[in-house]
Design an enzyme around this catalytic site. Sequence first.
Site, PDB file in Angstrom:
ATOM      1  N   GLU A  62     112.670  54.059  25.920  1.00 61.23           N
ATOM      2  CA  GLU A  62     113.049  53.179  25.181  1.00 61.23           C
ATOM      3  C   GLU A  62     113.601  53.736  23.733  1.00 61.23           C
ATOM      4  O   GLU A  62     114.331  53.082  22.601  1.00 61.23           O
ATOM      5  CB  GLU A  62     111.809  52.679  24.559  1.00 61.23           C
ATOM      6  CG  GLU A  62     111.903  51.085  26.444  1.00 61.23           C
ATOM      7  CD  GLU A  62     110.868  52.649  26.792  1.00 61.23           C
ATOM      8  OE1 GLU A  62     109.852  52.625  27.993  1.00 61.23           O
ATOM      9  OE2 GLU A  62     110.671  54.006  26.050  1.00 61.23           O
ATOM     10  N   PRO A 269     109.847  69.029  32.272  1.00 65.36           N
ATOM     11  CA  PRO A 269     109.481  67.703  33.012  1.00 65.36           C
ATOM     12  C   PRO A 269     109.000  66.074  32.034  1.00 65.36           C
ATOM     13  O   PRO A 269     109.237  66.691  30.640  1.00 65.36           O
ATOM     14  CB  PRO A 269     108.173  68.839  32.911  1.00 65.36           C
ATOM     15  CG  PRO A 269     108.456  70.151  32.936  1.00 65.36           C
ATOM     16  CD  PRO A 269     109.821  70.260  32.377  1.00 65.36           C
ATOM     17  N   ARG A 270     108.530  65.537  32.336  1.00 68.81           N
ATOM     18  CA  ARG A 270     108.781  64.618  32.170  1.00 68.81           C
ATOM     19  C   ARG A 270     107.777  64.386  30.908  1.00 68.81           C
ATOM     20  O   ARG A 270     108.133  63.765  29.807  1.00 68.81           O
ATOM     21  CB  ARG A 270     108.199  63.302  33.021  1.00 68.81           C
ATOM     22  CG  ARG A 270     108.615  61.495  31.787  1.00 68.81           C
ATOM     23  CD  ARG A 270     109.440  61.285  31.446  1.00 68.81           C
ATOM     24  NE  ARG A 270     109.632  60.100  30.847  1.00 68.81           N
ATOM     25  CZ  ARG A 270     110.297  59.295  30.487  1.00 68.81           C
ATOM     26  NH1 ARG A 270     112.012  60.096  30.613  1.00 68.81           N
ATOM     27  NH2 ARG A 270     110.810  58.176  30.211  1.00 68.81           N
ATOM     28  N   MET A 310     111.077  68.843  22.593  1.00 69.04           N
ATOM     29  CA  MET A 310     111.090  67.906  22.950  1.00 69.04           C
ATOM     30  C   MET A 310     112.425  67.112  21.960  1.00 69.04           C
ATOM     31  O   MET A 310     113.084  67.971  20.792  1.00 69.04           O
ATOM     32  CB  MET A 310     110.077  66.606  21.701  1.00 69.04           C
ATOM     33  CG  MET A 310     108.520  67.193  22.546  1.00 69.04           C
ATOM     34  SD  MET A 310     108.663  66.148  24.244  1.00 69.04           S
ATOM     35  CE  MET A 310     109.028  64.634  23.619  1.00 69.04           C
ATOM     36  N   GLY A 311     113.379  66.080  22.088  1.00 67.68           N
ATOM     37  CA  GLY A 311     114.719  65.387  21.813  1.00 67.68           C
ATOM     38  C   GLY A 311     115.901  66.508  21.452  1.00 67.68           C
ATOM     39  O   GLY A 311     116.648  66.268  21.601  1.00 67.68           O
ATOM     40  N   ASN A 336     116.387  57.190  33.906  1.00 65.91           N
ATOM     41  CA  ASN A 336     118.159  57.045  33.022  1.00 65.91           C
ATOM     42  C   ASN A 336     118.869  58.210  33.910  1.00 65.91           C
ATOM     43  O   ASN A 336     118.478  59.067  33.303  1.00 65.91           O
ATOM     44  CB  ASN A 336     117.806  56.649  31.725  1.00 65.91           C
ATOM     45  CG  ASN A 336     119.756  55.946  31.521  1.00 65.91           C
ATOM     46  OD1 ASN A 336     120.232  55.923  31.652  1.00 65.91           O
ATOM     47  ND2 ASN A 336     119.293  56.874  29.870  1.00 65.91           N
ATOM     48  N   PRO A 337     119.975  57.436  34.528  1.00 67.48           N
ATOM     49  CA  PRO A 337     121.331  58.520  34.675  1.00 67.48           C
ATOM     50  C   PRO A 337     122.655  58.464  34.009  1.00 67.48           C
ATOM     51  O   PRO A 337     123.346  59.006  34.445  1.00 67.48           O
ATOM     52  CB  PRO A 337     121.698  57.814  35.928  1.00 67.48           C
ATOM     53  CG  PRO A 337     121.675  56.535  36.041  1.00 67.48           C
ATOM     54  CD  PRO A 337     120.389  55.863  35.219  1.00 67.48           C
TER      55      PRO A 337
END
Length: 432
Positions: A62, A269-270, A310-311, A336-337
């Site tokens: 988000e 990985p998420r 990250m990022g 989200n694709p």
Amino acid sequence: MTRVFYTLAFYLLVPLMVLRLLWRSRQQPAYRQRLAERFGYIAARTDITRPCIWIHSVSVGETIAARPLVEHLLNTYPTHQLWITTTTPTGSDTVKRLYGTRVLHSYFPYDLPGAVQRMLQRMQPQLVLIMETEIWPNLYDACQQRQIPLLLLNARLSTRSFQRYRRLETLTRNTLRGIRWIGARSLQDADYFQQLGATPAQIATCGNLKFALKIPTELRNIAHSLKQQWGNRPVLVAASTHIGEDEQVLAVFARLQQQIPNALLILVPRHPERFDKVYQQCVETGLTTLRRSAATALTADTAVLLGDSMGEMLLWFAVADIAFIGGSLVPHGGHNPLEAAAFGVPVISGIHTHNFTDLFPALYASGGAVEITDTAALYTQCLTWLQQPSLRQQAGENAAQFFAQQQGVLACIMQAITTLLPLTSPPPGDGT
């Protein structure tokens, strides 16, 4: 009266919620830090003469999606302070990485009357912007009592969420009445909100804010340089994978390497707390694996790059030839694709995409993505696209065209914001 029962139930759950934070802090210590902020104990703004806009974005996804809006607000309202709240430490880290000291930041408070009143008193926002579907009865009521306009942006409701809110029909209907404006992602989302009690006058169908993503030119240059350093190897990115998916993707990739020995898998990985475990899974497969956090250059025999940083997801899509979007081989709901599509990268997804019903069906129809049912189909599709570049390139062009056709959402949202928060002077660079 329903909100009273909701609040009592929330108070009873608070000890369990705090224990859950402490439990998660075993792997991510940040979860036990700044606990007071979750009860509204934030530092009051020192420059109270500057009006404030509060933006809430739950976590990393988000926060990244909100970036075009945040940047636009910083430019449009230069005299205002922007305060961004998140729920997760990774979201917090993303805010700091993207904006540094340009915005203020804290954790989102629990939806308790005292916590939200304390937060509002210390922050004193002129406008509250909530990303996606965060419906909090006490916060919304407190904003209404203080006459602070609250907008729900990029608003979406999966069928599962819609059914869950319907079970609390009275509470949900009363809460939605406290929202000044809802920017729905799709007509289906708008219909769901109306069925839950929002009025047509409250709702506009703007589309998905994630389509407002802007790709920095320097990122494309970095990606091009990396591809050259890696010998222009074919790259499969497995993005935002969940428990149960990593081993499936690794098994598929091991088979692919038998046919295409120089292929490279970037596995992301998420959740950061899973990085170490997934690394062990990679090693156990026998595939030569390098961790991104090791800051070591890839060699010709590196088969897997573990994206444990990250990022950098945009960078991985920028170097990808194919993108598998995780959370879809297991019943999580998908991810989200659009970031892959923005780079013209063809997308593969499993069947579990119920959190993105506004995106995947249309992306499939455009020819920019393919839905697979199992790992056998994942292997076949990857092999087809890697062995037949013309088919892969056409799918990538379809994905890019789909992304390009969905612009205009930011203008729709900004029209609603400027109506409630008029500009005292033209924004810099406006030319008017």
